[in-house]
Design an enzyme around this catalytic site. Structure first.
Site, PDB file in Angstrom:
ATOM      1  N   LYS A   1      55.330 -30.139   2.376  1.00 52.71           N
ATOM      2  CA  LYS A   1      53.884 -29.993   2.236  1.00 52.71           C
ATOM      3  C   LYS A   1      53.301 -31.011   1.248  1.00 52.71           C
ATOM      4  O   LYS A   1      52.196 -31.489   1.426  1.00 52.71           O
ATOM      5  CB  LYS A   1      53.587 -28.579   1.712  1.00 52.71           C
ATOM      6  CG  LYS A   1      52.540 -27.855   2.465  1.00 52.71           C
ATOM      7  CD  LYS A   1      52.538 -26.366   2.162  1.00 52.71           C
ATOM      8  CE  LYS A   1      53.146 -25.994   0.837  1.00 52.71           C
ATOM      9  NZ  LYS A   1      52.286 -25.180  -0.003  1.00 52.71           N
TER      10      LYS A   1
ATOM     11  N   ARG B   1      63.242 -16.863  -0.605  1.00 55.53           N
ATOM     12  CA  ARG B   1      61.880 -17.403  -0.789  1.00 55.53           C
ATOM     13  C   ARG B   1      61.204 -17.650   0.558  1.00 55.53           C
ATOM     14  O   ARG B   1      60.012 -17.388   0.729  1.00 55.53           O
ATOM     15  CB  ARG B   1      61.924 -18.718  -1.576  1.00 55.53           C
ATOM     16  CG  ARG B   1      62.017 -18.512  -3.078  1.00 55.53           C
ATOM     17  CD  ARG B   1      62.309 -19.824  -3.799  1.00 55.53           C
ATOM     18  NE  ARG B   1      61.266 -20.828  -3.653  1.00 55.53           N
ATOM     19  CZ  ARG B   1      61.465 -22.139  -3.817  1.00 55.53           C
ATOM     20  NH1 ARG B   1      62.649 -22.612  -4.094  1.00 55.53           N
ATOM     21  NH2 ARG B   1      60.454 -22.977  -3.692  1.00 55.53           N
TER      22      ARG B   1
ATOM     23  N   ARG C   1      69.177 -30.552  -2.372  1.00 58.38           N
ATOM     24  CA  ARG C   1      68.479 -31.261  -3.447  1.00 58.38           C
ATOM     25  C   ARG C   1      69.287 -31.270  -4.741  1.00 58.38           C
ATOM     26  O   ARG C   1      69.887 -30.267  -5.100  1.00 58.38           O
ATOM     27  CB  ARG C   1      67.169 -30.531  -3.773  1.00 58.38           C
ATOM     28  CG  ARG C   1      65.981 -31.049  -3.045  1.00 58.38           C
ATOM     29  CD  ARG C   1      64.766 -30.365  -3.628  1.00 58.38           C
ATOM     30  NE  ARG C   1      63.733 -30.191  -2.623  1.00 58.38           N
ATOM     31  CZ  ARG C   1      62.800 -29.256  -2.663  1.00 58.38           C
ATOM     32  NH1 ARG C   1      62.769 -28.390  -3.669  1.00 58.38           N
ATOM     33  NH2 ARG C   1      61.906 -29.175  -1.721  1.00 58.38           N
TER      34      ARG C   1
ATOM     35  N   ARG D   1      68.930 -26.990  -9.002  1.00 56.83           N
ATOM     36  CA  ARG D   1      68.091 -25.972  -9.637  1.00 56.83           C
ATOM     37  C   ARG D   1      68.407 -24.595  -9.045  1.00 56.83           C
ATOM     38  O   ARG D   1      68.735 -24.493  -7.865  1.00 56.83           O
ATOM     39  CB  ARG D   1      66.604 -26.279  -9.393  1.00 56.83           C
ATOM     40  CG  ARG D   1      66.067 -27.396 -10.264  1.00 56.83           C
ATOM     41  CD  ARG D   1      64.578 -27.531 -10.080  1.00 56.83           C
ATOM     42  NE  ARG D   1      64.251 -27.949  -8.707  1.00 56.83           N
ATOM     43  CZ  ARG D   1      63.385 -28.898  -8.400  1.00 56.83           C
ATOM     44  NH1 ARG D   1      62.729 -29.520  -9.349  1.00 56.83           N
ATOM     45  NH2 ARG D   1      63.153 -29.204  -7.148  1.00 56.83           N
TER      46      ARG D   1
ATOM     47  N   ARG E   1      46.629 -16.836   0.207  1.00 61.23           N
ATOM     48  CA  ARG E   1      48.005 -16.391   0.389  1.00 61.23           C
ATOM     49  C   ARG E   1      48.079 -15.070   1.168  1.00 61.23           C
ATOM     50  O   ARG E   1      49.129 -14.670   1.627  1.00 61.23           O
ATOM     51  CB  ARG E   1      48.603 -16.175  -1.000  1.00 61.23           C
ATOM     52  CG  ARG E   1      50.047 -16.525  -1.119  1.00 61.23           C
ATOM     53  CD  ARG E   1      50.481 -16.345  -2.553  1.00 61.23           C
ATOM     54  NE  ARG E   1      50.497 -17.603  -3.282  1.00 61.23           N
ATOM     55  CZ  ARG E   1      51.442 -18.522  -3.137  1.00 61.23           C
ATOM     56  NH1 ARG E   1      52.427 -18.345  -2.307  1.00 61.23           N
ATOM     57  NH2 ARG E   1      51.407 -19.631  -3.840  1.00 61.23           N
TER      58      ARG E   1
END
Ligand SMILES: [Zn+2]
Length: 216
Positions: free
Chosen positions: A13, A171, A127, A160, A88
């Site tokens: 995004k 998530r 990542r 992370r 949201r």
């Protein structure tokens, strides 16, 4: 241009938002950024919102909506904006609709960037971030010259907690559950534009520009 961008974590995004704000010279409004800005200053509503965040609670919709309403009165958004991370849920979507009516404005398009959950998990769990400078790498798509080491400063690359496979699946699930009603809501208003976020960035940009050409 008054736009909204929606999409799960890992869908890219950020890059698409950059394209849109550059193309239309409109500000990028993310509620995360607004909150950070409010918390750093001496604002009454910022203090109220922060009291929730400090307790680990969600900021209630009426406070978030009021913060957005105030943001919409600022000079830089009078000719357009790109909302990211807002609305949201349906309560927020309804509040935004009311703000638009009050201003005599309307939302031009809502971009829903989608990709298969497996692709998202793979992208995010691959990542790696430099502990020293924060540079971001990917174990498949953007490898450092030496595995585990930052090209820029030799710092150690770490994953992370947010990027771990189990965290990211959770998530994504939460995101899908929360936003499903909002997506249908904008679909009913004929504002929703589906963007395939599984392809490479140039392909996606092309899709976005094509759609915007049709709106203009
Ligand atoms: Zn580094």
């Amino acid at each position: 241009m008054r736009l909204i961008i929606m999409g799960p974590p890992g869908v890219g995004k950020g890059a698409k938002s950059k394209l849109l704000i550059k193309q239309y010279q409109i500000p990028h409004i993310s509620t995360g950024d607004i909150f950070r800005e409010l918390f750093s200053g001496d604002y009454e509503i910022g203090k109220i919102a922060k009291s929730y965040v400090d307790r680990g609670a969600l900021v209630p919709d009426d406070i978030t909506n009021e913060i957005v309403r105030q943001r919409l009165n600022q000079a830089d958004v009078q000719k357009g904006f790109l909302f990211d991370g807002y609305p949201r849920n349906i309560e927020q979507a309804e509040a935004l609709e009311q703000f638009m009516k009050d201003k005599g404005w309307k939302i031009d398009a809502v971009f829903n960037v989608q990709a298969d959950d497996n692709i998202l998990v793979k992208r995010i769990s691959g990542r790696r971030v430099c502990k020293t400078c924060g540079a971001v790498y990917h174990i498949e798509n953007n490898k450092p010259k030496v595995e585990g080491i930052c090209d820029l400063d030799g710092g150690k690359l770490i994953q992370r907690v947010d990027d771990r496979e189990e965290t990211i699946s959770h998530r994504i699930k939460i995101y899908q559950q929360q936003t499903k009603p909002v997506i249908s809501w904008y679909e009913d208003k004929n504002l929703l534009v589906h963007i395939d976020g599984s392809k490479d960035i140039n392909h996606t940009n092309e899709q976005i520009m094509k759609v915007l050409g049709e709106i203009n």
